[in-house]
Design a protein around this motif. Structure first.
Motif, PDB file in Angstrom:
ATOM      1  N   GLY A 168       0.840  -1.198   0.000  1.00  0.00           N
ATOM      2  CA  GLY A 168       0.000   0.000   0.000  1.00  0.00           C
ATOM      3  C   GLY A 168       0.875   1.249   0.000  1.00  0.00           C
ATOM      4  O   GLY A 168       1.934   1.304  -0.643  1.00  0.00           O
ATOM      5  N   VAL A 169       0.470   2.276   0.762  1.00  0.00           N
ATOM      6  CA  VAL A 169       1.256   3.515   0.781  1.00  0.00           C
ATOM      7  C   VAL A 169       2.542   3.354   1.584  1.00  0.00           C
ATOM      8  O   VAL A 169       3.459   4.171   1.465  1.00  0.00           O
ATOM      9  N   LEU A 170       2.652   2.286   2.358  1.00  0.00           N
ATOM     10  CA  LEU A 170       3.859   2.075   3.158  1.00  0.00           C
ATOM     11  C   LEU A 170       5.053   1.665   2.314  1.00  0.00           C
ATOM     12  O   LEU A 170       6.164   1.581   2.817  1.00  0.00           O
ATOM     13  N   ILE A 171       4.848   1.412   1.027  1.00  0.00           N
ATOM     14  CA  ILE A 171       5.948   1.031   0.150  1.00  0.00           C
ATOM     15  C   ILE A 171       7.039   2.089   0.155  1.00  0.00           C
ATOM     16  O   ILE A 171       8.215   1.799  -0.056  1.00  0.00           O
ATOM     17  N   GLY A 172       6.640   3.348   0.421  1.00  0.00           N
ATOM     18  CA  GLY A 172       7.634   4.424   0.445  1.00  0.00           C
ATOM     19  C   GLY A 172       8.686   4.249   1.520  1.00  0.00           C
ATOM     20  O   GLY A 172       9.806   4.749   1.387  1.00  0.00           O
ATOM     21  N   LEU A 173       8.366   3.527   2.617  1.00  0.00           N
ATOM     22  CA  LEU A 173       9.326   3.353   3.711  1.00  0.00           C
ATOM     23  C   LEU A 173      10.494   2.469   3.306  1.00  0.00           C
ATOM     24  O   LEU A 173      11.646   2.932   3.298  1.00  0.00           O
ATOM     25  N   PRO A 174      10.292   1.190   2.940  1.00  0.00           N
ATOM     26  CA  PRO A 174      11.447   0.377   2.565  1.00  0.00           C
ATOM     27  C   PRO A 174      12.091   0.821   1.263  1.00  0.00           C
ATOM     28  O   PRO A 174      13.317   0.724   1.108  1.00  0.00           O
TER      29      PRO A 174
ATOM     30  N   ARG B 196      10.304   1.570 -10.008  1.00  0.00           N
ATOM     31  CA  ARG B 196       9.085   0.895  -9.548  1.00  0.00           C
ATOM     32  C   ARG B 196       7.907   1.870  -9.537  1.00  0.00           C
ATOM     33  O   ARG B 196       8.041   3.034  -9.145  1.00  0.00           O
ATOM     34  N   GLU B 197       6.768   1.375  -9.973  1.00  0.00           N
ATOM     35  CA  GLU B 197       5.554   2.188  -9.976  1.00  0.00           C
ATOM     36  C   GLU B 197       4.996   2.273  -8.547  1.00  0.00           C
ATOM     37  O   GLU B 197       4.882   1.263  -7.855  1.00  0.00           O
ATOM     38  N   LEU B 198       4.649   3.485  -8.133  1.00  0.00           N
ATOM     39  CA  LEU B 198       4.083   3.691  -6.804  1.00  0.00           C
ATOM     40  C   LEU B 198       2.665   4.244  -6.911  1.00  0.00           C
ATOM     41  O   LEU B 198       2.363   5.012  -7.829  1.00  0.00           O
ATOM     42  N   PRO B 199       1.804   3.870  -5.981  1.00  0.00           N
ATOM     43  CA  PRO B 199       0.453   4.471  -5.975  1.00  0.00           C
ATOM     44  C   PRO B 199       0.553   5.981  -5.720  1.00  0.00           C
ATOM     45  O   PRO B 199       1.408   6.433  -4.948  1.00  0.00           O
ATOM     46  N   ASP B 200      -0.307   6.759  -6.345  1.00  0.00           N
ATOM     47  CA  ASP B 200      -0.291   8.208  -6.139  1.00  0.00           C
ATOM     48  C   ASP B 200      -0.522   8.561  -4.677  1.00  0.00           C
ATOM     49  O   ASP B 200      -0.012   9.563  -4.180  1.00  0.00           O
ATOM     50  N   ALA B 201      -1.280   7.719  -3.979  1.00  0.00           N
ATOM     51  CA  ALA B 201      -1.606   8.010  -2.578  1.00  0.00           C
ATOM     52  C   ALA B 201      -0.364   8.026  -1.689  1.00  0.00           C
ATOM     53  O   ALA B 201      -0.394   8.619  -0.603  1.00  0.00           O
ATOM     54  N   VAL B 202       0.724   7.398  -2.121  1.00  0.00           N
ATOM     55  CA  VAL B 202       1.963   7.412  -1.323  1.00  0.00           C
ATOM     56  C   VAL B 202       2.397   8.841  -1.036  1.00  0.00           C
ATOM     57  O   VAL B 202       2.863   9.161   0.065  1.00  0.00           O
ATOM     58  N   PHE B 203       2.215   9.709  -2.020  1.00  0.00           N
ATOM     59  CA  PHE B 203       2.732  11.076  -1.905  1.00  0.00           C
ATOM     60  C   PHE B 203       1.802  11.982  -1.098  1.00  0.00           C
ATOM     61  O   PHE B 203       2.076  13.179  -0.972  1.00  0.00           O
ATOM     62  N   ARG B 204       0.742  11.416  -0.552  1.00  0.00           N
ATOM     63  CA  ARG B 204      -0.083  12.155   0.398  1.00  0.00           C
ATOM     64  C   ARG B 204       0.237  11.752   1.838  1.00  0.00           C
ATOM     65  O   ARG B 204      -0.502  12.077   2.758  1.00  0.00           O
ATOM     66  N   THR B 205       1.346  11.016   1.993  1.00  0.00           N
ATOM     67  CA  THR B 205       1.767  10.557   3.321  1.00  0.00           C
ATOM     68  C   THR B 205       3.231  10.896   3.544  1.00  0.00           C
ATOM     69  O   THR B 205       3.947  11.298   2.613  1.00  0.00           O
ATOM     70  N   VAL B 206       3.673  10.712   4.766  1.00  0.00           N
ATOM     71  CA  VAL B 206       5.072  10.960   5.099  1.00  0.00           C
ATOM     72  C   VAL B 206       5.996   9.990   4.375  1.00  0.00           C
ATOM     73  O   VAL B 206       7.168  10.295   4.134  1.00  0.00           O
ATOM     74  N   PHE B 207       5.479   8.826   3.976  1.00  0.00           N
ATOM     75  CA  PHE B 207       6.309   7.858   3.269  1.00  0.00           C
ATOM     76  C   PHE B 207       6.658   8.352   1.871  1.00  0.00           C
ATOM     77  O   PHE B 207       7.740   8.046   1.350  1.00  0.00           O
TER      78      PHE B 207
ATOM     79  N   TYR C 111      10.438   8.991   0.354  1.00  0.00           N
ATOM     80  CA  TYR C 111      10.814   8.490  -0.965  1.00  0.00           C
ATOM     81  C   TYR C 111      11.397   9.607  -1.830  1.00  0.00           C
ATOM     82  O   TYR C 111      12.430   9.437  -2.489  1.00  0.00           O
ATOM     83  N   LEU C 112      10.728  10.752  -1.840  1.00  0.00           N
ATOM     84  CA  LEU C 112      11.216  11.887  -2.640  1.00  0.00           C
ATOM     85  C   LEU C 112      12.571  12.371  -2.130  1.00  0.00           C
ATOM     86  O   LEU C 112      13.439  12.752  -2.921  1.00  0.00           O
ATOM     87  N   ARG C 113      12.760  12.364  -0.812  1.00  0.00           N
ATOM     88  CA  ARG C 113      14.069  12.746  -0.254  1.00  0.00           C
ATOM     89  C   ARG C 113      15.153  11.791  -0.749  1.00  0.00           C
ATOM     90  O   ARG C 113      16.250  12.214  -1.136  1.00  0.00           O
ATOM     91  N   ALA C 114      14.855  10.504  -0.733  1.00  0.00           N
ATOM     92  CA  ALA C 114      15.836   9.515  -1.202  1.00  0.00           C
ATOM     93  C   ALA C 114      16.144   9.716  -2.679  1.00  0.00           C
ATOM     94  O   ALA C 114      17.310   9.667  -3.098  1.00  0.00           O
ATOM     95  N   ARG C 115      15.100   9.955  -3.474  1.00  0.00           N
ATOM     96  CA  ARG C 115      15.334  10.174  -4.908  1.00  0.00           C
ATOM     97  C   ARG C 115      16.139  11.446  -5.138  1.00  0.00           C
ATOM     98  O   ARG C 115      17.036  11.488  -6.000  1.00  0.00           O
ATOM     99  N   GLY C 116      15.843  12.484  -4.344  1.00  0.00           N
ATOM    100  CA  GLY C 116      16.594  13.734  -4.479  1.00  0.00           C
ATOM    101  C   GLY C 116      18.069  13.541  -4.181  1.00  0.00           C
ATOM    102  O   GLY C 116      18.939  14.074  -4.892  1.00  0.00           O
ATOM    103  N   HIS C 117      18.396  12.781  -3.148  1.00  0.00           N
ATOM    104  CA  HIS C 117      19.816  12.529  -2.833  1.00  0.00           C
ATOM    105  C   HIS C 117      20.471  11.674  -3.908  1.00  0.00           C
ATOM    106  O   HIS C 117      21.673  11.817  -4.175  1.00  0.00           O
ATOM    107  N   HIS C 118      19.715  10.768  -4.524  1.00  0.00           N
ATOM    108  CA  HIS C 118      20.261  10.006  -5.651  1.00  0.00           C
ATOM    109  C   HIS C 118      20.601  10.944  -6.803  1.00  0.00           C
ATOM    110  O   HIS C 118      21.657  10.808  -7.435  1.00  0.00           O
ATOM    111  N   TYR C 119      19.712  11.907  -7.057  1.00  0.00           N
ATOM    112  CA  TYR C 119      19.992  12.878  -8.117  1.00  0.00           C
ATOM    113  C   TYR C 119      21.238  13.700  -7.794  1.00  0.00           C
ATOM    114  O   TYR C 119      22.074  13.961  -8.675  1.00  0.00           O
ATOM    115  N   LEU C 120      21.382  14.122  -6.533  1.00  0.00           N
ATOM    116  CA  LEU C 120      22.581  14.884  -6.161  1.00  0.00           C
ATOM    117  C   LEU C 120      23.839  14.064  -6.382  1.00  0.00           C
ATOM    118  O   LEU C 120      24.860  14.571  -6.859  1.00  0.00           O
TER     119      LEU C 120
END
Length: 960
Positions: free
Chosen positions: A656-662, A685-696, A700-709
């Motif tokens: 579910g939306v918890l996929i953002g954690l691991p 990996r495809e994520l549900p849009d609802a993930v981005f309405r949660t802290v998870f 996830y976005l923080r992790a992706r941002g550091h990957h970009y850096l």
């Protein structure tokens, strides 16, 4: 085939043949159960006497021929190639008697014998047939064998008895293979046969030695006694069953090992039952169903057979080697019997067995298993039994069994309230192993939640699952508001309050304002009027009990007592009362209070518990939490391994939306390890849009941002961090203190050259206050501010950053801060101190987690440090200084003032000065500036607080 333990029986037959050869007619009856080796003994004897010149004739009686007159004699004469005109005329006159192959068809043939003319014809044919056989003995001895004689037709029996009366002075040996307990015609036929003068040969099962000899002959060498005993226990010494087990067990090799039952054994079991009556088969099936509850009376009730029949059947099945008393010698025999019965008969027996056990007060799980096998719900008690058995199975960690009981109970249930309870129970059971599987049940209850038709616990389950799957959080909030109130019981309010608590603090969704009430906070990073956090309604919710209020206190402000209380609650949780969201929140909250070692220890304990209980969902979530804790500790390898393990445990829909954690942790860890291709693969990996309405989604976005850096895409990283900021402004404001998105923005702006903006964001992170500011976030922010400051200003900022990062437990960021401090000293021209700090940075990075176990002594810590430095423990090096002097000298060499040292190691200024005086004298140091070079010269380790002051372990906090 070689016969074992049959020499006595063979000798009896040999003596009978010798007497017959001397002109004295003989009659031998061989008895024994199916598979005992009777037929093999006869065939072996026939082969032997045939080789010495006797005429050998063999006929076999079959159940399908019991209504065919003289069927045995027709076989014997055909075998002898002797024509009997009267018998052939009988067959041509009444062809219907010999066309049927079943007992029913034979019964139809019986209708073709309406008068005495037919009886006279049969009698004439019988006399002619016996005369023809007697004439065969004029030239040489005649041996007549009738296998399965207990199944022969009445006319054949009469003719055989007549023959026996006429062979007394003939060279004729008649051998009948019979079984008086067959259940068909056995008792009737057998009684007629044993009235005649005869020799009896009883073929008994093989002994343990006989089975051992059989196996050894097959293997070509002696087999271990435990192996042969295992075969004997599984077969009771029945040769046919032994051979079948041997065939199955040696299918892929000649060595007989432990008995393995497969197709050959199952066929042998059915062959044994084929020699009995249908009643015996039903009784055998009833014993398989009843298990430990089997008895003669119980079996008779279930099958509807008389008690005497049940007792006889049990005796037969024991003699055959299928049973030992009322227990199957091998479970595969029970399976074979149950699969042999028609489905309709099987279901009826299962229902009767369930009814009997229910009336006898047997455990619900035993009764429910029979109902499940019957695929029936027996009214009025069946549904209640199934629900109780489902609860018991779930408590025993048999989730799929529990779900099977609940589905069966649901199928025939019409009461709406009961259906709601069953659907909720089914959803909870499925959630334990696969959250996506719970959707089918819980989705049916959503309308009932909003109509207030559910029990509070069931409504809470549905709402929690909606949040897990990313359903409309506002809709959940409205339901929570409608289901709460003073008219509800305290227990009901507790269940609903926990859902709101989870919604705000686990998923990071802000509280909803209600008329006349208080809601969540607006805006990012806002504080209350007193400078403290503007805490959400869930923390002050009066309905919270159990773990929730302790967790709320921890979020509001950590203390050792509060942490100890949370740890104690976690250690006492039982799986059936465990809400995984609250457990995960508790562990992460402890970790964010600079107690990562405590969080890791408790998490490992809970992981072992849920793994033992086979709770896949709980196991996956706690593994993801353990990965996040490892990331906070700077233990990147563990973070990567645990996050990958968590992702493998459940598919995206289950997370579910918890996929953002691991997933976020995995991307962070792989980026830190330089595995950028793997990080990029994870980001696909495809994520549900609802993930981005949660802290998870933020994580996830923080992790992706550091990957970009890390892959030189700083503007893409900045975009992700800015999105995080916007999302956090809509989230629970208190969560800002644990998620360092401002530091991320500072780092990205610094990377693209916007130093002023970077400094503003870093300063904003430093100024985040409240009851639980993040030491880690503040430490990283100070390190970034130091990078943007002049060299002579950096050291104080880096010292403060080091203190905070040491407290947070993140050894990776701590090593980076030490590295920055070393570079600063080098830039300032203080090369000795630069080398000393660089060595210390390497020591921290190579060490384990920064927190040390409680109770570690200074000497023990010093030995650890020496081991990491590879230094000898001998006088003339580190032993120049005492442990206390080492600590003070190390901190002084790193640039700390006397006041800072006294505050850090909790001693007076005077004590620090005394220690330094002795250090200067021992190392022959003229001034403080010379201390770093002297410590390098003497290779004295600089012991950090991480070694000299013990952290707090979970066992210490919980009183262990």
């Amino acid at each position: 085939m070689r016969l074992f333990e049959r020499s006595r029986e063979a000798n009896t037959l040999a003596k009978a043949f010798d007497a017959c050869s001397a002109g004295i007619g003989q009659f031998v009856i061989i008895t024994g159960g199916p598979g005992s080796g009777k037929s093999e003994l006869v065939h072996d004897t026939l082969k032997t006497v045939g080789e010495v010149g006797a005429t050998v004739l063999l006929a076999t009686a079959l159940p399908s021929r019991t209504e065919q007159p003289l069927s045995i004699f027709r076989q014997l004469l055909r075998d002898a190639e002797v024509s009997c005109a009267t018998l052939e005329q009988l067959a041509s006159t009444h062809p219907g008697w010999y066309q049927g192959n079943t007992r029913d068809e034979g019964a139809n043939a019986e209708q073709d014998r309406p008068d005495s003319v037919s009886d006279r014809a049969v009698a004439l044919a019988a006399d002619a047939a016996t005369t023809a056989l007697l004439e065969l003995a004029d030239e040489r001895p005649l041996v007549i064998a009738v296998d399965d004689a207990h199944l022969m037709d009445d006319d054949s029996l009469s003719a055989l008895l007549s023959l026996l009366h006429r062979i007394r002075k003939k060279r004729i040996l008649v051998v009948c293979v019979s079984w008086e307990q067959s259940g068909f015609r056995g008792p009737i036929v057998h009684r007629q046969l044993i009235r005649q003068p005869h020799e009896r040969v009883r073929v008994a099962p093989l002994t343990e030695d006989g089975v051992s000899a059989l196996l050894s002959q097959h293997a070509g060498r002696p087999v271990p006694r435990e192996t042969s005993d295992a075969y004997h226990r599984a077969t009771g010494g029945n040769p046919m069953l032994v051979h079948a087990l041997l065939d199955d067990s040696t299918r892929f090799g000649s060595e007989p090992g432990s008995p393995v039952a497969s197709s050959a054994y199952r066929q042998a079991v059915l062959s044994c039952l084929g020699g009995t009556s249908p009643a015996h088969t039903r009784i055998c099936a009833a014993i398989a169903m009843l298990g430990d509850f089997a008895s003669a009376r119980a079996v008779a009730i279930v099958t509807g057979e008389p008690l005497t029949t049940a007792l006889e059947a049990v005796s037969v099945l024991n003699s055959v080697g299928l049973l030992a008393d009322y227990v199957f010698r091998h479970p595969a025999a029970a399976d074979a019997v149950l699969h042999e019965l028609p489905d309709k008969d099987l279901a009826r027996l299962y229902v009767e067995a369930a009814r009997l056990l229910y009336q006898a007060g047997a455990p619900e799980r035993d009764v429910a298993a029979l109902l499940l096998a019957a695929d029936r719900v027996v009214p009025p008690w069946g549904a209640k039994v199934l629900r109780g058995a489902a609860d018991h199975a779930l408590g025993a960690d048999n989730v799929r069994e529990s779900m099977s009981y609940l589905r069966l109970a649901l199928r025939d249930h019409t009461d709406e309230h009961d259906r709601h309870r069953l659907l909720a129970a089914l959803g909870r059971a499925a959630w334990r192993v696969n959250p996506a599987a719970a959707e089918a049940s819980l989705a049916q209850l959503r309308r009932a939640v909003f109509d207030d038709c559910l029990e509070a616990d069931d409504a809470a389950t549905v709402l929690r699952h909606m949040l897990w799957q990313g359903e409309d959080s506002e809709q959940v909030a409205r339901a929570i508001g409608a289901l709460s109130g003073p008219a509800r019981s305290g227990e009901d309010n507790q269940s609903i309050a926990e859902v709101e608590f989870i919604r705000q603090w686990f998923y990071g969704v802000p509280g909803v304002r209600h008329p006349g009430g208080h809601g969540g906070d607006d805006g990012a990073g806002t504080d209350g009027p007193d400078g403290g956090p503007a805490t959400g309604s869930a923390i002050r919710e009066p309905g919270l009990m159990g773990l929730s209020p302790k967790l709320a206190q921890l979020i509001a402000g950590a203390s050792d007592e509060v942490v100890a209380a949370v740890v104690q609650s976690l250690q006492g949780l039982q799986l059936d009362r465990m809400k995984p969201e609250l457990v995960a929140m508790s562990l992460l909250a402890i970790a964010h209070t600079d107690r990562t070692a405590t969080a890791a220890e408790v998490c490992e304990t809970l992981l072992a518990y849920v793994e033992r209980r086979k709770a896949t969902t709980w196991h996956a979530l706690l593994t993801a939490v353990r990965a996040e804790i490892a990331l906070l500790q700077g233990d990147i390898e563990t973070a990567e391994a645990k996050s990958a393990q968590a992702l493998d445990m459940m598919h995206t829909r289950g997370w579910g939306v918890l996929i953002g954690l691991p997933l976020g942790t995995a991307v962070f860890a792989n980026t830190a390890l330089g595995r950028h291709d793997r990080a990029a693969e994870l980001l696909e990996r495809e994520l549900p849009d609802a993930v981005f309405r949660t802290v998870f989604g933020v994580q996830y976005l923080r992790a992706r941002g550091h990957h970009y850096l890390a892959t030189d895409r700083a503007f893409a990283g900045l975009s992700d961090f800015e999105t995080c900021g916007r999302l956090m402004r809509d989230a629970n404001a208190e969560l800002h203190k644990g998620i360092p998105w401002r530091v991320d923005l500072a780092e990205a702006n610094l990377r693209i050259g916007r130093t002023k903006t970077a400094r503003e964001w870093a300063q904003a992170q430093v100024e985040v206050g409240g009851s639980r500011p993040s030491s880690r976030a503040r430490g990283v922010a100070l390190r970034l501010l130091a990078q943007m400051s002049r060299p002579n200003m950096r050291t104080s900022l880096l010292h403060e950053a080091i203190d905070l990062l040491r407290a947070s437990g993140d050894r990776r960021e701590l090593a980076v801060a030490f590295s920055d401090l070393s570079a600063t000293h080098y830039e300032l021209g203080d090369y000795a101190r630069a080398r000393l700090v660089a060595r210390h940075a390497g020591q921290v990075e190579a060490a384990g987690p920064v927190e040390s176990p409680a109770g570690g002594s200074a000497v023990g810590s010093r030995l650890i440090a020496l081991e990491h430095l590879g230094l000898p423990e001998e006088p003339g090096t580190a032993m120049l200084l005492t442990d206390a002097e080492c600590r003070v000298a190390g901190l002084a060499a790193l640039g700390y003032s006397n006041r800072e040292i006294s505050r850090r190691i909790h001693v007076t200024m005077s004590t620090v000065e005394q220690h330094l005086t002795r250090v200067y004298r021992k190392l022959k140091v003229a001034s403080r500036a010379d201390l770093p070079s002297k410590m390098l010269e003497h290779r004295i380790p600089t012991l950090s607080d991480h070694f000299s002051s013990g952290g707090t372990s979970a066992s210490a906090l919980s009183g262990g």
